[in-house]
Design a protein around this motif. Structure first.
Motif, PDB file in Angstrom:
ATOM      1  N   GLN A 376       0.839  -1.192   0.000  1.00 49.14           N
ATOM      2  CA  GLN A 376       0.000   0.000   0.000  1.00 49.14           C
ATOM      3  C   GLN A 376       0.881   1.252   0.000  1.00 49.14           C
ATOM      4  N   LYS A 377       0.495   2.232  -0.813  1.00 53.49           N
ATOM      5  CA  LYS A 377       1.192   3.530  -0.818  1.00 53.49           C
ATOM      6  C   LYS A 377       0.673   4.312   0.381  1.00 53.49           C
ATOM      7  N   VAL A 378       1.582   4.797   1.210  1.00 48.32           N
ATOM      8  CA  VAL A 378       1.193   5.465   2.456  1.00 48.32           C
ATOM      9  C   VAL A 378       1.775   6.878   2.492  1.00 48.32           C
ATOM     10  N   LEU A 379       0.959   7.849   2.915  1.00 41.55           N
ATOM     11  CA  LEU A 379       1.425   9.223   3.119  1.00 41.55           C
ATOM     12  C   LEU A 379       1.728   9.392   4.604  1.00 41.55           C
ATOM     13  N   ILE A 380       2.988   9.746   4.929  1.00 45.53           N
ATOM     14  CA  ILE A 380       3.391   9.875   6.328  1.00 45.53           C
ATOM     15  C   ILE A 380       2.896  11.204   6.884  1.00 45.53           C
ATOM     16  N   ASP A 381       2.066  11.121   7.942  1.00 44.51           N
ATOM     17  CA  ASP A 381       1.470  12.335   8.515  1.00 44.51           C
ATOM     18  C   ASP A 381       2.247  12.907   9.696  1.00 44.51           C
ATOM     19  N   ARG A 382       2.777  12.007  10.540  1.00 41.48           N
ATOM     20  CA  ARG A 382       3.464  12.498  11.740  1.00 41.48           C
ATOM     21  C   ARG A 382       4.293  11.390  12.372  1.00 41.48           C
ATOM     22  N   GLY A 385       5.806   8.960  19.164  1.00 43.49           N
ATOM     23  CA  GLY A 385       6.617   8.024  19.947  1.00 43.49           C
ATOM     24  C   GLY A 385       7.598   7.310  19.030  1.00 43.49           C
ATOM     25  N   ASP A 386       7.584   5.990  19.021  1.00 44.00           N
ATOM     26  CA  ASP A 386       8.524   5.211  18.191  1.00 44.00           C
ATOM     27  C   ASP A 386       7.928   4.827  16.844  1.00 44.00           C
ATOM     28  N   ASN A 387       6.903   5.541  16.436  1.00 39.67           N
ATOM     29  CA  ASN A 387       6.253   5.162  15.172  1.00 39.67           C
ATOM     30  C   ASN A 387       6.045   6.332  14.229  1.00 39.67           C
ATOM     31  N   TYR A 388       6.097   6.022  12.940  1.00 41.64           N
ATOM     32  CA  TYR A 388       5.582   6.935  11.924  1.00 41.64           C
ATOM     33  C   TYR A 388       4.104   6.597  11.775  1.00 41.64           C
ATOM     34  N   ILE A 389       3.258   7.627  11.641  1.00 41.26           N
ATOM     35  CA  ILE A 389       1.825   7.402  11.438  1.00 41.26           C
ATOM     36  C   ILE A 389       1.450   7.951  10.064  1.00 41.26           C
ATOM     37  N   GLY A 390       0.805   7.118   9.279  1.00 42.30           N
ATOM     38  CA  GLY A 390       0.433   7.552   7.929  1.00 42.30           C
ATOM     39  C   GLY A 390      -0.938   7.043   7.536  1.00 42.30           C
ATOM     40  N   ARG A 391      -1.275   7.257   6.263  1.00 44.37           N
ATOM     41  CA  ARG A 391      -2.591   6.810   5.763  1.00 44.37           C
ATOM     42  C   ARG A 391      -2.455   6.279   4.348  1.00 44.37           C
ATOM     43  N   THR A 392      -3.378   5.381   4.015  1.00 42.06           N
ATOM     44  CA  THR A 392      -3.482   4.930   2.614  1.00 42.06           C
ATOM     45  C   THR A 392      -4.438   5.869   1.885  1.00 42.06           C
ATOM     46  N   GLU A 402      -5.474   4.440  10.293  1.00 36.10           N
ATOM     47  CA  GLU A 402      -4.088   4.900  10.130  1.00 36.10           C
ATOM     48  C   GLU A 402      -3.164   3.690   9.947  1.00 36.10           C
ATOM     49  N   VAL A 403      -1.978   3.984   9.399  1.00 34.30           N
ATOM     50  CA  VAL A 403      -0.959   2.956   9.195  1.00 34.30           C
ATOM     51  C   VAL A 403       0.206   3.272  10.137  1.00 34.30           C
ATOM     52  N   ILE A 407       9.738   3.305  13.757  1.00 33.55           N
ATOM     53  CA  ILE A 407      10.837   4.154  13.260  1.00 33.55           C
ATOM     54  C   ILE A 407      12.121   3.347  13.115  1.00 33.55           C
ATOM     55  N   ASP A 408      12.166   2.159  13.701  1.00 33.37           N
ATOM     56  CA  ASP A 408      13.376   1.320  13.537  1.00 33.37           C
ATOM     57  C   ASP A 408      13.464   0.744  12.120  1.00 33.37           C
ATOM     58  N   HIS A 409      12.456   1.010  11.293  1.00 29.31           N
ATOM     59  CA  HIS A 409      12.502   0.506   9.906  1.00 29.31           C
ATOM     60  C   HIS A 409      13.181   1.482   8.959  1.00 29.31           C
ATOM     61  N   GLY A 410      13.852   2.504   9.545  1.00 35.02           N
ATOM     62  CA  GLY A 410      14.585   3.415   8.658  1.00 35.02           C
ATOM     63  C   GLY A 410      13.968   4.812   8.672  1.00 35.02           C
ATOM     64  N   TYR A 411      14.682   5.762   8.109  1.00 35.05           N
ATOM     65  CA  TYR A 411      14.273   7.162   8.157  1.00 35.05           C
ATOM     66  C   TYR A 411      13.188   7.452   7.124  1.00 35.05           C
ATOM     67  N   LEU A 412      12.079   8.022   7.582  1.00 31.41           N
ATOM     68  CA  LEU A 412      11.007   8.466   6.678  1.00 31.41           C
ATOM     69  C   LEU A 412      10.701   9.920   7.003  1.00 31.41           C
ATOM     70  N   ARG A 413      10.286  10.703   6.000  1.00 35.38           N
ATOM     71  CA  ARG A 413      10.013  12.119   6.232  1.00 35.38           C
ATOM     72  C   ARG A 413       8.509  12.358   6.266  1.00 35.38           C
ATOM     73  N   VAL A 414       8.054  13.152   7.238  1.00 38.67           N
ATOM     74  CA  VAL A 414       6.635  13.552   7.285  1.00 38.67           C
ATOM     75  C   VAL A 414       6.303  14.271   5.984  1.00 38.67           C
ATOM     76  N   GLY A 415       5.191  13.895   5.362  1.00 35.93           N
ATOM     77  CA  GLY A 415       4.807  14.518   4.092  1.00 35.93           C
ATOM     78  C   GLY A 415       5.246  13.722   2.879  1.00 35.93           C
ATOM     79  N   ASP A 416       6.034  12.641   3.110  1.00 37.61           N
ATOM     80  CA  ASP A 416       6.465  11.800   1.979  1.00 37.61           C
ATOM     81  C   ASP A 416       5.528  10.615   1.785  1.00 37.61           C
ATOM     82  N   PHE A 417       5.464  10.150   0.543  1.00 32.25           N
ATOM     83  CA  PHE A 417       4.763   8.901   0.247  1.00 32.25           C
ATOM     84  C   PHE A 417       5.787   7.768   0.324  1.00 32.25           C
TER      85      PHE A 417
END
Ligand code: SF4
Length: 435
Positions: A376-382, A385-392, A402-403, A407-417
């Motif tokens: 699933q393509k996910v948009l990272i919202d915020r 804690g130890d998680n990125y929260i996003g949406r499909t 929410e998805v 964060i231990d799965h690597g660096y993701l930027r808020v606002g990125d797909f």
């Protein structure tokens, strides 16, 4: 006599209610900023002037607005703020009753008095700033109000009392607004209105939602366009081929149906029958592959008896909406339903709402389980804690699933797909890893 006061040092803007109020607050922020007035949304530290954009929809919302006004009235009494201004739906509806009760409020403005409100803080309203606003929810998504007001006669609804008749915004203005928002970093746009499917009838003499969607989908940089507040009666099916053919229009539709029993739909003055509602939903599902349908229901309306509620439960079980919200009926003066007997006790209303959400809990889990092991393509919202929260694409901000990505799965930027693999499912969330 001009009412213009001196320019405040800083304005703190507090927004209550729905996403339409959020857009109005963002417009106020854009005008203040252009008028060289420092203003912040929600963060009122150091503000000498507070503007509260209120909600007047139903009891709970009205109470929250009044409590917020009283809080800042207290702040003014003890000298923490100099000026207190109230606007929005509650003010539009009750300012004459409330102003003598809360004298600490310097001025009450209705929902159509933006120039007067701005003048109060020493700023000239600039029409040319249409489409310019300061996003307050996130940098990467925003709401766009495609029209104001509503012409529908729904018996329980006070919105037309506060927002007036339906007025569409011209396509050109909305396209320009979208381009400005994309320029400012927005990738996802929620199209909102009281009734989005009525779009265009007033200014173009015909429904123009399909054309609007088509034009917005050509705005470069807009990756997701999401349609909210579609009305089932006289549904414009010409939007469906556009939704199918345009990859940046989310396969998602928010279509509040409120109820399904013919008896209650009639009492609600929804202008549609059970059979027609099902025909509309069936056609949408059959014509747009894999579409996620969100709906809103209202329980406890005058005229809803046990068998009507049983019919609604059966419908929710059979139709399996992807996303669903339920409200309990609120007896609102000035609405048509206020002339009817509010015969369903509050605890029964709440029981019925809980019953519906119990059913939806199981449906949502079952549908989420079907997404396990899919990509699933996910948009990272915020980051939480130890998680990125996003949406499909099947989830709108603040109301849907929410998805969760560790964060231990690597660096993701808020606002990125990010493309993800769904590992686990919960009733209203998904657990995923980037792939
Ligand atoms: S469509 Fe009905 S419920 Fe929605 S805003 Fe209009 S009157 Fe209210």
């Amino acid at each position: 006599m001009k009412t213009r006061d001196h320019k405040p040092k800083k304005v703190g803007l507090v927004t209550l209610g729905c996403s339409k109020n959020t857009v109005d607050s963002e417009v106020i922020m854009g005008q203040l900023k252009n008028g060289n007035v420092e203003a912040e949304h929600e963060n009122v530290d150091g503000a000498d002037t507070i503007i509260i954009n209120t909600c007047g929809f139903i009891d709970n919302a009205k109470q929250e607005s009044i409590d917020t006004i009283l809080h800042y009235a207290e702040e003014k009494k003890v000298g923490n703020i100099e000026s207190l201004i109230v606007t929005g739906c509650l003010s539009q509806r009750y300012k004459d009753d409330l102003s003598p009760e809360i004298p600490e409020v310097d001025k009450w403005y209705g929902t159509f008095e933006l120039p007067q409100l701005l003048d109060k803080v020493g700023v000239d309203y600039k029409k040319e700033l249409v489409g310019e606003r300061q996003s307050s929810v996130a940098k990467h998504y925003a709401y766009t109000k495609i029209s104001e007001g509503c012409d529908r006669p729904c018996s329980f609804c006070a919105i037309p009392l506060m927002r007036g008749k339906h007025v569409s915004k011209p396509i050109e203005d909305l396209v320009q607004e979208a381009k400005n928002l994309v320029r400012d970093g927005v990738k996802e746009l929620m199209l909102i209105a009281q009734d989005s499917t009525f779009y265009g009838i007033d200014i173009y003499g015909e429904r123009k939602l399909a054309e609007l969607l088509d034009r917005l989908s050509d705005v470069e940089g807009l990756e997701w366009i999401r349609l909210h507040y579609a009305y089932p009666s006289k549904f414009p099916f010409d939007i469906l081929p556009i939704m199918n053919s345009k990859p940046n229009i989310c396969k998602y539709l928010d279509i509040p149906i409120q109820h399904i029993s013919d008896n209650v739909l009639k009492s609600m003055r929804r202008g549609i029958t059970k059979r027609r509602t099902e025909e509309v939903l069936d056609r949408i599902k059959s014509e747009v592959n894999n579409i996620a349908l969100r709906t809103t229901l209202l329980v406890g309306h005058p005229g809803e008896y046990e068998q009507d509620f049983e019919e609604l439960k059966d419908f929710v079980t059979r139709y399996e909406f992807n996303r669903l919200g339920v409200f309990t009926y609120s007896h609102e003066e000035g609405t048509h339903a206020y002339t009817l007997e509010d015969h369903v006790p509050q605890e029964i209303k709440q029981e019925r709402a809980d019953d519906i959400m119990d059913i939806q809990h199981h449906i949502s889990l079952a549908k989420n389980l079907q997404l396990v092991n899919t990509t699933q393509k996910v948009l990272i919202d915020r980051i939480e804690g130890d998680n990125y929260i996003g949406r499909t694409q099947f989830d709108s901000p603040e109301v849907d699933n929410e998805v969760i990505i560790g964060i231990d799965h690597g660096y993701l930027r808020v606002g990125d797909f990010v493309n993800t693999k769904i590992l686990e499912a919960e009733p209203f969330d998904l657990i995923a890893v980037p792939v």
